[in-house]
Design an enzyme around this catalytic site. Structure first.
Site, PDB file in Angstrom:
ATOM      1  N   CYS A  42       0.827  -1.202   0.000  1.00 55.50           N
ATOM      2  CA  CYS A  42       0.000   0.000   0.000  1.00 55.50           C
ATOM      3  C   CYS A  42       0.863   1.254   0.000  1.00 55.50           C
ATOM      4  O   CYS A  42       2.052   1.206   0.307  1.00 55.50           O
ATOM      5  CB  CYS A  42      -0.889   0.047   1.253  1.00 55.50           C
ATOM      6  SG  CYS A  42      -1.971  -1.373   1.484  1.00 55.50           S
ATOM      7  N   ASP A  69      20.633  37.739 -12.296  1.00 54.35           N
ATOM      8  CA  ASP A  69      19.360  38.056 -12.940  1.00 54.35           C
ATOM      9  C   ASP A  69      18.805  39.373 -12.407  1.00 54.35           C
ATOM     10  O   ASP A  69      18.775  39.599 -11.186  1.00 54.35           O
ATOM     11  CB  ASP A  69      18.368  36.923 -12.690  1.00 54.35           C
ATOM     12  CG  ASP A  69      17.032  37.171 -13.349  1.00 54.35           C
ATOM     13  OD1 ASP A  69      16.888  36.855 -14.538  1.00 54.35           O
ATOM     14  OD2 ASP A  69      16.122  37.702 -12.665  1.00 54.35           O
TER      15      ASP A  69
END
Length: 534
Positions: A38, A484
């Site tokens: 499971c 940036d």
């Protein structure tokens, strides 16, 4: 870190008893008394701790003789975040297996792409995951087969070959072994689901019914070397089809910058935002596709049209990777919150993802086209290349017209026809030539550090271009862009250091999730990339 969590028995037991869905995909619980395995969040009553055994993969559970739980369907868990966080041999191998390389090229092809012997690859996968590449690929084929059996009216032969099996017999045997049901029995169970079961499955990647399929003529196919399939078995190519899928993710997920970035930078003819969904064309191993992706509260709605259903597994894997759906946002956000200046951004909109790509070479080309120009100019440059050199496709439902050109097609472009400065033409031609002749490889198997070094050696490639490719194409979660403009402007507004060197030093505390920090910093700006389109 949760690496090797399945070996921490006490922690796994706590996760199962609390039914914590965050750990789905990190490990699997095998129950000795029932013979099933499971996901940690399985809704049934948790077994006694002494009856639990933990494995790192569904394939390992299957090899140990356990079958998949019919209630929680562990084979449909989100993928482990480990494979996108790491760049070692095992992680690179898992990304390639998810991309269908073992099904297409066999284990020798997998090992060749990684630059290791088959024995080394098998040994390392067995040591960490308890299963070798064939077993891992088999588990993936079983999941795809179940998806098609339960959600389409394709013949079982077509399902078998679409899922990657080279014979119907192997398909039947695998489905019986993994799910304890024959393919026919799996399909027969679908109409019998009650409302409660259907509600429990809403968050799983179950497709809605398949659209009507046209008749087609079977086409022979040969299984790849290094697989366990039977050569010479009658194999057919499935017909084209359109499917509706649900792609699961780990909550929370903030769709604003994810879909906003993809829509704002969309290349006309290849990508578009239409009717609340990001749509784009896909170049795939057996053909092409068109995908539409729309955010929903508990899943990503995916409408996928394929010219060849054998590309289904690869297409899903690439879409998940583009949307960063296997990320662990809780781990990421917890780390970034340790910086008091970043914490308010995280608390305001948790769960930001890194928008990535379905085609690494395409993104690298687009990064060069976007050097020192506006987003609109970059889209215009890319659209001209697409119209002149892309492969045309038919899109009766929208405005998509082409696949993005291959590096081989772009290598034949006359540099004089490119409306850009001479130095950038040199950068463009150097990149596409090396991509086309194989000197430079960009893919899910790429070694991040080695690829960075090769990119930096190309003319016109500086740190910004290399790191944006590392972040969005290679998938490095720690890629950072200190030069940036948007990052530096946000840093200054927040009171963070704004010079590249000082900001890099401050960002050491954000590792290994600096790429996600970039998303939070970019989000302080009013640029369209930060907003979900209307």
């Amino acid at each position: 870190m949760l690496n090797g969590m399945y070996t921490d028995r006490e922690r796994c037991v706590r996760a199962v008893q609390s039914k914590d869905a965050r750990f789905d995909g990190w490990f699997f619980t095998a129950v000795l008394t029932t013979g099933i395995y499971c996901r940690p969040s399985c809704p049934v009553v948790a077994p006694k701790p002494e009856n639990m055994v933990f494995h790192a993969s569904a394939a390992a559970c299957q090899q140990a003789g356990f079958r998949a739980c019919k209630r929680c369907r562990p084979d449909t868990s989100p993928g482990s975040p480990e494979w996108n966080r790491r760049a070692d041999l095992v992680a690179r191998a898992m990304r390639l297996i998810a991309d269908g390389v073992v099904d297409r090229e066999g284990v020798p092809g997998l090992a060749g792409r990684l630059g290791y012997s088959t024995r080394q690859v098998e040994r390392q996968l067995l040591a960490e995951l308890g299963a070798g590449p064939l077993a891992l690929a088999r588990a993936q084929r079983a999941q795809t087969a179940r998806l098609l059996v339960e959600s389409t009216q394709l013949s079982m032969a077509d399902v078998a070959f679409a899922a990657g099996f080279a014979s119907v017999r192997t398909f039947n045997d695998t489905v019986r072994e993994v799910f304890a049901l024959s393919p026919t029995e799996l399909r027969a169970r679908v109409p019998k689901r009650n409302d409660a079961t259907a509600a429990a499955l809403r968050s799983l990647p179950l497709p809605l019914p398949l659209h009507a399929l046209p008749p087609h003529t079977p086409t022979p196919r040969t299984p790849p070397p290094g697989t366990t399939e039977t050569p010479g078995a009658p194999v057919v190519t499935p017909a084209p089809a359109t499917l509706h899928l649900r792609l699961p993710f780990r909550a929370p997920l903030n769709p604003d910058n994810l879909f906003g970035h993809l829509a704002a930078t969309a290349v006309p003819g290849v990508e578009e935002w239409r009717d609340g969904a990001y749509r784009r064309t896909l170049r795939l191993p057996y053909g092409h596709g068109i995908v539409g992706l729309a955010p929903r509260p508990d899943h990503i709605a995916c409408r996928l049209t394929l010219s060849d259903l054998r590309d289904l597994t690869v297409a899903i894997s690439r879409c998940r990777r583009m949307l960063d759906l296997d990320a662990d946002p809780v781990a990421v956000d917890d780390q970034l919150r340790t910086d008091p200046l970043l914490a308010p951004l995280v608390d305001k909109a948790p769960g930001r993802r890194v928008p990535r790509t379905v085609d690494e070479a395409e993104f690298a080309v687009r990064a060069v086209l976007g050097q020192q120009v506006s987003t609109a100019a970059a889209r215009t440059h890319a659209a001209r290349l697409v119209a002149a050199h892309g492969d045309p496709v038919d899109d009766p439902e929208g405005g998509l017209t082409h696949l993005f050109p291959t590096p081989e097609a772009l290598a034949g472009v006359d540099p004089g026809s490119l409306a850009m400065p001479r130095t950038r033409r040199t950068t463009f031609t150097s990149l596409v030539e090396q991509l086309a002749d194989g000197r430079l490889g960009l893919g899910v198997e790429s070694d991040w550090d080695g690829t960075r070094a090769r990119l930096l050696a190309l003319p016109g490639f500086g740190p910004w271009t290399v790191d944006v490719i590392a972040m969005r194409a290679l998938g490095d979660p720690d890629a950072f862009l200190p030069t940036d403009l948007g990052v530096r402007r946000a840093a200054q507004q927040l009171g963070l250091p704004s010079t590249p060197a000082a900001l890099t030093a401050r960002a050491a505390g954000w590792r290994p999730w600096r790429a996600y920090a970039v998303q939070y910093l970019w989000a302080t700006d009013s640029h369209p990339i930060n907003f979900l389109p209307a």
